[in-house]
Scaffold this active site. Structure first.
Site, PDB file in Angstrom:
ATOM      1  CD  GLU A 101      60.955   3.137  78.170  1.00  0.00           C
ATOM      2  OE1 GLU A 101      61.352   2.610  79.239  1.00  0.00           O
ATOM      3  OE2 GLU A 101      61.560   3.025  77.094  1.00  0.00           O
ATOM      4  CG  HIS A 149      63.400  -0.470  78.552  1.00  0.00           C
ATOM      5  ND1 HIS A 149      63.420   0.833  78.964  1.00  0.00           N
ATOM      6  CD2 HIS A 149      64.699  -0.864  78.558  1.00  0.00           C
ATOM      7  CE1 HIS A 149      64.653   1.223  79.224  1.00  0.00           C
ATOM      8  NE2 HIS A 149      65.452   0.205  78.986  1.00  0.00           N
TER       9      HIS A 149
END
Length: 533
Positions: free
Chosen positions: A266, A284
């Site tokens: 990420e 997220h």
């Protein structure tokens, strides 16, 4: 002179209310929400601060910590601390806190929302309808009612998911080694082993941290054990699922759908699962609600302020929690534990094999983990002044020192006492101490010899054979050299056997005076001592 207020840097976005909490509590705070992305500038100024409040943008690396010479605590507003090098922080003596409960409901609700999304293909149906299509027959979903939900990890967030799923009339089974039968009954779920969950669950949701044991818990082998047509949700941590293996299982149809809020890398700007028609993906967002963001910000401000102002430790990942009330009651005992450890550490020049700690009476019901850390830090500070209660257990482990703890009911004259025994290849050495009603620590036994010695900043410890003239030698040599004795304690094993003296001095004893005492030939050991009082 009034002590300086602790100083905190907020290097990521945090609510103004949270920043104001620091100010209202008497903590100086610098709010620089963009600084976390500037590693060089952050490293340049971090030495000025006692605390660092962050979200996910700031990376607390070993390199940054090298410059953080005054840093005592890092507070992460949120549950994930992937951006903090916790082992490096521990070695540096910096407490790392998070806020594991502020976004629990929000994250659990996102998992439930993702489960609905893949059950009814909501994102695809929405996109199709917005495009002017009317494809009712294309989006045939499944009900959640009466389906089996497998929850991997039934802790705080997982427990909330269980509760919500039971409300949806789902059959909930949970795999969690730490889940008790009583807690499972409270949640209305059935506790099972992982293989049984994989075989029975229609939906599987993950709520565990990423560790060596949980990494790829849904890897190729375990995905093959799942029920055909299973749907998988992950709002916990990237790395829990083997993404390539999941894509193969989706392509084959063995897995009917997946809803992912987290990814192994990420920010995830590209991923093997992106574009798959049976994958719902969000960036997220588990903790991304107004309420959750505010909650974790307020919590981290309160926790950091409590620690910096009162010593209370809450939601620390590398130190035992100690409430403000505990800190007040335990304060004298933590001080005593450190003094006992320090005395043993200063008396020993040999490599330490083990530290055995005995808690007797009322002290045995206190927070022993915090007391242990104080003992270990006291022992190790004799060789390394930079050691503190946070770094001490890590350093002890690195040195291979075995730590053992024993607790027992009141067994002697004192309502409570602490006894520490240190083991080396050559000997065992023990010291015991207690706190009197005035809160002042006392040494009550050294090497099995009973004493009553007040603790001062500068002290002198001597051992000798029990013969006449020892007190005279000590008094005359110290007096002749201008060293004043504030308190003098003697003890002996028996008449004519080993004896000790512990002196509380008004100033540090000069090295040449120690040499003069040794030159008398009366003493087996002459050891100057210093304590942080």
């Amino acid at each position: 002179m009034k002590p300086m207020a602790p100083r905190v840097l907020v290097s990521d976005e945090l609510s103004e209310t949270a920043v104001q909490i620091f100010r209202d509590r008497g903590v100086e705070v610098d709010y620089m929400p963009k600084l976390g992305k500037d590693k060089e500038k952050l490293a340049e100024i971090i030495h000025q601060y006692d605390g660092l409040a962050i979200r996910s943008a700031t990376k607390v690396t070993e390199k940054l910590l090298e410059n953080a010479t005054n840093l005592k605590v890092v507070g992460r507003a949120g549950i994930g601390v992937d951006n903090v090098d916790i082992p490096a922080a521990s070695k540096k003596g910096v407490i790392v806190m998070n806020t594991p409960f502020g976004n629990s409901v929000t994250t659990a609700e996102h998992a439930i929302a993702m489960m609905f999304a893949i059950a009814r293909q909501l994102p695809e149906a929405s996109a199709s309808t917005h495009a002017g299509k009317w494809e009712k027959s294309k989006f045939m979903g499944v009900e959640l009612f009466n389906k089996t939900l497998g929850v991997i990890g039934a802790g705080n967030i997982g427990g909330i998911v269980c509760d919500r799923a039971v409300g949806l009339k789902m059959k909930v089974i949970a795999f969690d080694p730490f889940l008790s039968e009583e807690r499972a009954k409270q949640l209305g779920v059935t506790k099972v082993e992982l293989d049984e969950l994989l075989a029975k669950a229609d939906f599987i949701t993950l709520h565990v941290p990423l560790t060596d044991k949980t990494r790829n818990i849904l890897g190729r082998e375990n995905l093959a054990k799942t029920k055909p047509g299973v749907r998988i949700i992950n709002c916990a941590r990237g790395g829990l699922i083997d993404e390539a293996a999941l894509k193969d299982a989706l392509d084959s149809g063995h897995v009917a759908g997946a809803a992912l809020d987290v990814f192994e890398v990420e920010p995830a700007t590209e991923n093997v699962l992106f574009g798959h028609p049976n994958v719902v993906a969000t960036p997220h967002l588990g903790a991304s609600t107004t309420e959750a963001q505010e909650n974790v910000a307020l919590q981290v401000a309160e926790q950091m302020s409590d620690y910096l102002l009162t010593g209370a430790v809450t939601n620390a990942l590398n130190m035992p929690n100690v409430t403000a009330e505990q800190a007040q009651v335990m304060g004298p005992w933590i001080k005593l534990a450190g003094h006992i450890g320090s005395l043993i550490g200063q008396m020993t020049d040999e490599p330490i094999k083990a530290i055995n700690i005995l808690y007797d009476g009322a002290v045995s019901e206190m927070n022993l983990a915090a007391l242990n850390q104080a003992v270990i830090a006291g022992v190790l500070k004799a060789q390394n002044p930079d050691v503190n209660p946070v770094s001490a257990p890590v350093i002890a482990k690195d040195k291979g020192i075995q730590i053992s703890t024993t607790k027992q009911d009141k067994s002697g004259t004192f309502d409570a006492y602490i006894k520490v025994t240190m083991v080396t290849d050559a000997r065992e050495r023990s010291v015991a101490g207690t706190c009197f009603s005035d809160g002042k620590p006392r040494f009550i036994q050294i090497k099995g010899i009973n004493i009553d010695a007040e603790v001062g900043e500068h002290m002198l410890y001597t051992t000798n054979n029990d013969v006449p003239g020892i007190i005279g030698n000590l008094g005359s040599i110290l007096g002749e050299n201008g060293v004043n004795i504030a308190n003098f304690t003697l003890g002996r094993a028996a008449v004519g056997q080993d004896a000790i003296a512990v002196l509380y001095l008004d100033q540090a004893i000069p090295a040449d005076v120690v040499t003069k005492l040794e030159a008398t030939g009366k003493f087996n050991q002459v050891k100057p001592l210093r304590f942080d009082v």
